[in-house]
Structure formats: structure tokens, C-alpha cells
Design an enzyme around this catalytic site. Structure first.
Site, short mmCIF file in Angstrom:
data_model
loop_
_atom_site.label_atom_id
_atom_site.label_comp_id
_atom_site.label_asym_id
_atom_site.label_seq_id
_atom_site.Cartn_x
_atom_site.Cartn_y
_atom_site.Cartn_z
N TRP A 102 -4.88 -7.41 3.98
CA TRP A 102 -4.15 -8.55 3.42
C TRP A 102 -3.81 -9.57 4.48
O TRP A 102 -3.99 -9.31 5.65
CB TRP A 102 -2.88 -8.06 2.72
CG TRP A 102 -1.93 -7.33 3.62
CD1 TRP A 102 -0.98 -7.89 4.42
CD2 TRP A 102 -1.83 -5.90 3.81
NE1 TRP A 102 -0.30 -6.91 5.07
CE2 TRP A 102 -0.79 -5.69 4.74
CE3 TRP A 102 -2.51 -4.81 3.30
CZ2 TRP A 102 -0.42 -4.40 5.17
CZ3 TRP A 102 -2.13 -3.55 3.71
CH2 TRP A 102 -1.09 -3.35 4.64
N CYS A 151 -7.22 -0.65 7.32
CA CYS A 151 -6.12 -1.22 6.54
C CYS A 151 -5.25 -2.11 7.43
O CYS A 151 -5.00 -1.79 8.59
CB CYS A 151 -5.27 -0.12 5.92
SG CYS A 151 -3.86 -0.77 5.00
N SER A 186 0.87 -1.17 0.00
CA SER A 186 0.00 0.00 0.00
C SER A 186 0.91 1.22 0.00
O SER A 186 1.75 1.36 0.89
CB SER A 186 -0.86 0.02 1.26
OG SER A 186 -1.59 -1.17 1.34
N ASP A 198 -8.53 -2.03 2.94
CA ASP A 198 -7.32 -2.38 2.18
C ASP A 198 -6.61 -3.37 3.10
O ASP A 198 -5.84 -2.97 3.96
CB ASP A 198 -6.48 -1.10 1.98
CG ASP A 198 -5.20 -1.36 1.19
OD1 ASP A 198 -5.15 -2.37 0.46
OD2 ASP A 198 -4.26 -0.56 1.30
P1 FAD Z 1 6.89 -14.18 1.55
O1 FAD Z 1 8.10 -14.92 1.17
O2 FAD Z 1 5.88 -13.95 0.50
O3 FAD Z 1 6.22 -14.89 2.80
C1 FAD Z 1 5.05 -14.33 3.34
C2 FAD Z 1 4.38 -15.31 4.27
O4 FAD Z 1 3.95 -16.47 3.56
C3 FAD Z 1 5.25 -15.85 5.38
O5 FAD Z 1 5.33 -14.97 6.47
C4 FAD Z 1 4.53 -17.13 5.72
O6 FAD Z 1 3.42 -16.88 6.52
C5 FAD Z 1 4.07 -17.61 4.36
N1 FAD Z 1 5.09 -18.53 3.79
C6 FAD Z 1 6.03 -18.23 2.87
N2 FAD Z 1 6.78 -19.31 2.58
C7 FAD Z 1 6.29 -20.31 3.33
C8 FAD Z 1 6.65 -21.71 3.48
N3 FAD Z 1 7.64 -22.26 2.82
N4 FAD Z 1 5.92 -22.43 4.33
C9 FAD Z 1 4.89 -21.88 5.03
N5 FAD Z 1 4.52 -20.59 4.93
C10 FAD Z 1 5.21 -19.83 4.10
N6 FAD Z 1 3.02 -5.55 3.65
C11 FAD Z 1 3.64 -4.53 4.29
O7 FAD Z 1 4.59 -4.76 5.06
N7 FAD Z 1 3.25 -3.22 4.09
C12 FAD Z 1 2.23 -2.91 3.26
O8 FAD Z 1 1.89 -1.73 3.11
C13 FAD Z 1 1.54 -3.96 2.58
N8 FAD Z 1 0.51 -3.72 1.76
C14 FAD Z 1 -0.12 -4.75 1.13
C15 FAD Z 1 -1.20 -4.47 0.27
C16 FAD Z 1 -1.84 -5.48 -0.39
C17 FAD Z 1 -3.00 -5.18 -1.30
C18 FAD Z 1 -1.40 -6.83 -0.21
C19 FAD Z 1 -2.08 -7.95 -0.92
C20 FAD Z 1 -0.35 -7.10 0.64
C21 FAD Z 1 0.31 -6.08 1.31
N9 FAD Z 1 1.39 -6.34 2.14
C22 FAD Z 1 2.00 -5.30 2.79
C23 FAD Z 1 1.95 -7.70 2.28
C24 FAD Z 1 3.08 -7.87 1.24
O9 FAD Z 1 2.55 -7.91 -0.06
C25 FAD Z 1 3.90 -9.16 1.42
O10 FAD Z 1 3.02 -10.23 1.51
C26 FAD Z 1 4.80 -9.16 2.61
O11 FAD Z 1 5.69 -8.08 2.57
C27 FAD Z 1 5.62 -10.44 2.67
O12 FAD Z 1 6.33 -10.60 1.48
P2 FAD Z 1 7.67 -11.45 1.43
O13 FAD Z 1 7.96 -11.75 0.00
O14 FAD Z 1 8.74 -10.79 2.23
O15 FAD Z 1 7.27 -12.77 2.20
#
Ligand code: FAD
Length: 692
Positions: free
Chosen positions: A692, A645, A452, A690
């Protein structure tokens, strides 16, 4: 008159020239390399391809199409799994189709002896996914204009199967599959088996899918007279190693998302198929606690033609960490010698798409295109058994594939990714028998992550800021700490920007300078997604914002915008913000900035903070909202906009219920009427989420 030889030559040359002109040279070998995948062309351009699904099925001799409406890749993955299973087990001649790639006006001519499967995710507030919007509008239209339809049942020949992906923490749970199902039935189509529903909210999506599909296959076999056969694996992709091509050759993709990027002239329009390689102009840590840290980054979009409005989302395209890339390549024995081998990948079936550009290298595919760290599916593990390195491992893999509870305990609960699981299962013995195609088919395409936007487009139209918590969590007894793919990559970028040469964050390192160093100077691939989460156009309208944790991100943008307007002398309505975090001294984001906004906004700004770990009692935003119930009700009666949010699973739902209660108590009306009032607010966009 007879044509003489010269006339004939002239005519043939003219005819060939005409063909060449209209086919833009495709018959002449210009675009003939079957290993140069269409994916490479970027921009979502699918020039010249037929949008007629029936024609496409006829010409590729298919009798079953699996359509998907997918936002994050899961529905697409399920579609491809159904397609493969339908073929391998039941001999259906299947193909997978992106809903966006076809028109549906001739669905009334869908042949009786063919089958359509719909795998449909619901997005956000009961919306279709981006790629399903047109289909959804068409099928739910007052009167879908089919090409030759007559009567009330234009789709009477259409047989279909449906599965939906949803999240029960949202009000419109699985509304996409439910509404499409209703619409298709109304138009006379016949569904085979139950319409399945998977629930991400309960964390049971995969098991819901697996439990739905067996009875569905039985119903289908019975209805269509299919015979089940011994499933044998057939590769979907041909992967050829090109020992004679150097990985540094100009035409080899080393992680570039598409052709423009490869040729070094990345150009717009930028979007979901074509990211902009944006400079990060500033990055810092908003807080750094024992087990968590939070990033603030400014992404420069000047000159890119990208634009945003306050409340939109920015998508970040991640890169896998070196550690996990190495682990993956090593356990399938593609490390050291072979990781930089050039490979050409071609779909063996004309309807399948190679999900990344080719030629490329094993390493580039694993680092930039595959979601190798994601949770592992039981179905994928079951199919791996045939490639196990020895019989003991095979027996164990088979058991995992068959036993849901065992799989849950040994894999899901430990948060293992695929390479970690392979390592554990074989005790390090290499898995040399798995065809690389099997991984391309079975592992998701890496997905951009959304954030966001935490800045106001009015204040800084060329700079998008994000506020992101770096993910790091360890499950009980898990052998590895789970590290978020994107957020740790961003943290490494931040470190590099602050002078750390080869940053290693949480034990991870990244190819920070990108393919061929194209991301050098701290760049990250991004695109913008417009959202409906918007301030009222009239700034004098009151607003109430609830955003604990990173949920405050868009509200920083909202408040920044209203503060700027107030400074310019515009009349700004009441601006009420509820923020919550653990401890005031630990993770109170933007603490100093709020003071400045308060000074600019004067009396119209009111901020309520809840610290859950500062005192003997846990205090959450819900408590703070309750404490000013009277004021909230009054503001709502003045048509205040209400925004939530952040956390979808608990917080957003509780706030929603609480608001219904507040309305009922303050107005002295039954609780049900309070809930209805919130529903009505949602319907008129006065209540926006908003989450997630
Ligand atoms: P990822 O690698 O995608 O992992 C995320 C989570 O998935 C993990 O914590 C765990 O729960 C699960 N996971 C991953 N791998 C495994 C596995 N092997 N086994 C089990 N579980 C697993 N985030 C913010 O910090 N700020 C924002 O403003 C924000 N806005 C968003 C707005 C929208 C519309 C959406 C959809 C999401 C938003 N998010 C926000 C969340 C963001 O998109 C990410 O999901 C978040 O930052 C994590 O991404 P990552 O790639 O670091 O983690």
C-alpha cells in the site's frame, strides 16, 4: 352482466390490496419521505431498483451516464465531477452510476444519441475494484452474451469516454482502463478523445485528471455538437433545516451508518455497507518513538458471524477528530448554534444519491460521513470562488484554481485540508455563502481504512489483530501537522481503554463513544475484506516473507499459524522472514514474540533483521535478502512461496527487481530470464504482494 356498486367496491379494494402487497406499501406513504435516503437501508440492499441502465436513462431523461469503478472513493468523486461539469458547461443530461448497480447484457442496445463515460480505478495487482468485478468479467468474457447482438461489433452504437486511476509502482499499471478500453473497441464501440490515465504513484492523479479532461471535452463537443455555456452552479441536494425536530428524536441519524444501527439492532451480514460495531478487547503500543508510535489492537468478532482467514484485511471505519470537525463547522459558520440543527437532505435529481442517511445533523455529517481532512482538489477550489466572502478572497481563490504551480505551493505542499485552507484564505472570515450541498457534492465520503490482519485465524478465529503506525507528519513550512484520521482515532481508543477519561492524542480528541454512545465500552465499526494473500494450503511448503515496518503485519499471522501447526506436530516447511526497522531498541515490533515462534518452529524458522539507523551504514531488507541469495534460490527451486508486504512505492518494487537478479545470477541465466521467472511466479501465485 353489469357490475353493481358493491361489486365495484370489492374489486377496487382487492386491486388496491394487491398493489399494496406487491409494492410493499411504498405507494401508501410508508417509505415515502423523500428525505429518507435509500442509503439508510444498509446491507447494500437495493431492492426493487431497475438494473437496466438504458431504461433508467430513458425514464430520468438522461443522455449521458458516468459509470465508476471505485475502491477508495476517488474514482467515484471524479465521476461525479465529470457528471456535474458535463451538465453545467455543456448541457449534457448526466447521471452517475455505480457499475455494481447495473447489468450489461443490453449494452448492445445503448442508443446512438447517448454517451457512456467510464471512470475506472485499478486495484492491487491489476484487479478491478470490488464494485466493478462483474462488469469487468462480463466485458472481457470470451463472448459477452448481449441480448440481441449479432456479428462481431455488437457495441457499434456505443460512444464512450474513459479515464483510469492507477499507480505506476504496480506492475499492472492502469490495467483496468486499458483492458476495458481494448474490450470495448474490440466489440465495436467508439471511444471519443484519448483514454486518460492518472498516476497515484507519481502523486499526479489530480493534475493528470485535470489535464486529460479539457481536450476530452473539446473532442466531445466537436463529435456531439455540444455548445459550451456559462457554467452556473446548481445544487444537487436540497438541504432543509428542521427547526421543529429535536436532534435527539429517535429517527434522526447522529452518525449511525444505516437504519439497523439507528434502530439499535445492528445485524448482519456485515460488509462494506454495514459495519459491525466490534469491541476492542485489547490494545497496546508496540513502540513509542519521538515522532512515531505503533499500535497493536485485538478486535473481537465473536458472535458477529464475521469470519476471516489468515492474510485477509480488516476495514476500520473512522471518525473525524473534534478539532477538525469544529474547524470545518466554524469556518462555514455552522458552529455553536447550528451544528446540532436537524437537516433533511434530498437529491434534487432522481439519479443522484444522498451519501449518508437522513434526517441527520450538520455535525453528524461532518464528523462521521465526510472526508474533511483529505487533500483538497484544485477543481473544487476553482468552483469555490463564486462563494468567497469578499472580492479579495475571490481573486485569490480564482488564482489558485487556475494556476497549477501556485496551487501546489500554497495548498498541496502544505498538506492543507479544506477547512484549514478556507481559514487561511479568508483570514478567519466566515464563508457563509457556500451552500451545504456544495460540500456534500465536493467532499468525498469518508472511507474505511484497510489493515492487513496480523493474527492467524487458525490460532484466534474470533479475534482480529491489527498492527498500525500512527500517522503524524509535518511538511516543511506547513502551518499544521498532518494527523492520520484513523490511526489517531485508534490511538485515542487505546488511551481510553487504558483509563484516560477524555483522551487527547497529538492534540486531537474524538467522539469515542460514538453516536448516542453506541460505541461505548471501546468499540469500533469494522468489516472484513477477503484477500488473495494466502499461505500455501500445504504447510510443509517453504515460504519466504519480506515485511519491513508495518509490512510485517500479515507475517505475524503467517508465523503464528505455522508455529501453532508445528506445535501440534505437523510438518512445517522452511519459514524465512525478512524484517526491517530503524533501530533494534526503538521499533523492533513483536521482538519477544518472534523468540517464542522460533522455539515452536525450531530449525524451520529463520529471521533476518535489518536496522537502518543502528550503524554507520543503512541496512535494509534488500541487503539481507542479497546476503542469502543462494538459499533463496534453492528454496524457490523447491517451489517456495515468496511474499512481500508494506511499502509499494520503493521497497516492493526493489525487492521484485532484486529477486529477478538473484534468480539470474544464481541460475546463470540472462537478467531478462530472471525477470520473466518472477513474472511467471506472480502469474502462478507463487509470488504474492500485499502493498500500500
Ligand atoms: P489518513 O488520514 O488517511 O492519511 C494518510 C496519508 O494521506 C497521510 O500520511 C498523507 O500522506 C496523506 N494525506 C492525508 N491528508 C492529507 C492532506 N490534507 N494533504 C496531503 N496529504 C494528505 N497501515 C498500517 O499501519 N498497518 C497495516 O497493516 C496496513 N495494511 C494495509 C493494507 C492495505 C490493503 C491497505 C490499502 C493499506 C494498509 N495500511 C496499513 C494503510 C492504512 O490503510 C492507512 O492508510 C493508514 O493507517 C493511514 O490511515 P489514517 O486514516 O491514519 O491516515
Amino acid at each position: 352482466a353489469q357490475l353493481d356498486t358493491l361489486d365495484l367496491i370489492v374489486l377496487v379494494v382487492l386491486a388496491l390490496a394487491t398493489v399494496a402487497y406487491f409494492t410493499k406499501g411504498t405507494y401508501w406513504g410508508v417509505q415515502q419521505d423523500p428525505y429518507a435516503s435509500s442509503f439508510a437501508n444498509g446491507n447494500g440492499a437495493k431492492a426493487g431498483k431497475s438494473r437496466d441502465i438504458i431504461e433508467k436513462m430513458e425514464e430520468s431523461d438522461k443522455n449521458c451516464v458516468v459509470f465508476y469503478g471505485s475502491q477508495t472513493g476517488t474514482a467515484e468523486d471524479y465521476a461525479s465531477r465529470l457528471s456535474k461539469e458535463g451538465y453545467q458547461r455543456f448541457g449534457l443530461r448526466t447521471m452517475v452510476a455505480d457499475l455494481e448497480d447495473y447489468d450489461f447484457e443490453n449494452l448492445d442496445k445503448f442508443p446512438e444519441d447517448k454517451l457512456a463515460i467510464f471512470v475506472l480505478a485499478t486495484y492491487g495487482e491489476g484487479e478491478p475494484t470490488d464494485n466493478a468485478v462483474e462488469f469487468y468479467e462480463f466485458i472481457n468474457g470470451e463472448d459477452p452474451s448481449f441480448s440481441e447482438a449479432e456479428g462481431d461489433t455488437p457495441l457499434k452504437n456505443l460512444k464512450y469516454v474513459a479515464f483510469g486511476l492507477g499507480n505506476n509502482t504496480y506492475e499492472h499499471y492502469n490495467s483496468m482502463v486499458r483492458n476495458v478500453n481494448k474490450a470495448l473497441e474490440k466489440l465495436g464501440a467508439t471511444r471519443i478523445g484519448e483514454a486518460g490515465e492518472g498516476d497515484d504513484g507519481a502523486g499526479t492523479m489530480e493534475e493528470d485528471f485535470l489535464a486529460w479532461k479539457e481536450p476530452m471535452w473539446s473532442a466531445l463537443s466537436e463529435k456531439l455538437g455540444l455548445e459550451e455555456r456559462e457554467a452556473v452552479y446548481e445544487a444537487v441536494f436540497d438541504v432543509q433545516e428542521k427547526a421543529d425536530i429535536d436532534a435527539n428524536a429517535d429517527h434522526v441519524y447522529l452518525g449511525e451508518p444505516n437504519k439497523n444501527h439507528l434502530e439499535g439492532q445492528s445485524k448482519g451480514p456485515y460488509g462494506a455497507n454495514n459495519p459491525y460495531i466490534a469491541p476492542i478487547s485489547e490494545s497496546k503500543e508496540l513502540f513509542k518513538a519521538k515522532d512515531r508510535n505503533c499500535l497493536h489492537m485485538e478486535i473481537d468478532i465473536a458472535g458477529s458471524n464475521l469470519s476471516y482467514t489468515t492474510g485477509d484485511h480488516v476495514a476500520i471505519w473512522p471518525t473525524n477528530s473534534g478539532k477538525e470537525v469544529d474547524r470545518f463547522l466554524s469556518i462555514i459558520d455552522l458552529d455553536v448554534d447550528r451544528r446540532h440543527t436537524v437537516i433533511a437532505v434530498k437529491a434534487l435529481d432522481p439519479t443522484a444519491k444522498v451519501p449518508f442517511p437522513s434526517p441527520t445533523t450538520y455535525e453528524a455529517v461532518v464528523r462521521y460521513h465526510m472526508e474533511i481532512c483529505a487533500p483538497v482538489s484544485r477543481q473544487f477550489v476553482a468552483a469555490l470562488a463564486q462563494f468567497a466572502p469578499n472580492d479579495d478572497v475571490k481573486a485569490e481563490v480564482t488564482k489558485l484554481g487556475e494556476d497549477k504551480d501556485y496551487f501546489n505551493a500554497q495548498v498541496s505542499k502544505l498538506h492543507l485540508n479544506i477547512a484549514q485552507l478556507l481559514e487561511i484564505l479568508s483570514k478567519g472570515e466566515k464563508w457563509t455563502k457556500v451552500p451545504f450541498s456544495f460540500f456534500i457534492e465536493g467532499i468525498h465520503k469518508i472511507q474505511p481504512r484497510y489493515y492487513s490482519i496480523s493474527s492467524s485465524s487458525l490460532v484466534q478465529k474470533d479475534k482480529i489483530s491489527i498492527t498500525a503506525v500512527v500517522e503524524s507528519s509535518s511538511a516543511p513550512n506547513a502551518p499544521h501537522v498532518l494527523k492520520g484520521v484513523t490511526t489517531n482515532y485508534l490511538l485515542a481508543l487505546k488511551e481510553k481503554q487504558h483509563g484516560v477519561e477524555n483522551p487527547e492524542v497529538n492534540g486531537l480528541n474524538y467522539a469515542i463513544t460514538g453516536p448516542r454512545n453506541k460505541y461505548d465500552g471501546i468499540h469500533v465499526p469494522v468489516h472484513v475484506r477477503h484477500s488473495n494473500f494466502k499461505l500455501p494450503s500445504d504447510p510443509s511448503k517453504p515460504i519466504i516473507m519480506v515485511g519491513p515496518g508495518t509490512g510485517v503485519a500479515p507475517f505475524r499471522g503467517f508465523v503464528q499459524e505455522r508455529a501453532a501447526l508445528a506445535k501440534k506436530g505437523e510438518k512445517v516447511g522452511k519459514t524465512l522472514l525478512f524484517f526491517g526497522c530503524r533501530k533494534k531498541a526503538e521499533d523492533f515490533m513483536y521482538e519477544d514474540e518472534w523468540k517464542q515462534y522460533a522455539a515452536d518452529l525450531g530449525d524451520s524458522f529463520e529471521m533476518h533483521t535489518a536496522f537502518s539507523r543502528d550503524g554507520p551504514e543503512k541496512v535494509y531488507v534488500q541487503h539481507k535478502i542479497k546476503a542469502v541469495a543462494k538459499e533463496i534460490n534453492e528454496l524457490l527451486q523447491q517451489k517456495a512461496y515468496f511474499y512481500v508486504c508494506g511499502d509499494a512505492a520503493v521497497m516492493a518494487r526493489e525487492v521484485n527487481q532484486l529477486l529477478g537478479k538473484i534468480i539470474s545470477e544464481q541460475r546463470g541465466i540472462p537478467e531478462q530470464k530472471g525477470e520473466d521467472a518472477v513474472k511467471a511466479m506472480r502469474a502462478s501465485n507463487q509470488y504474492q504482494e500485499d502493498v500500500w
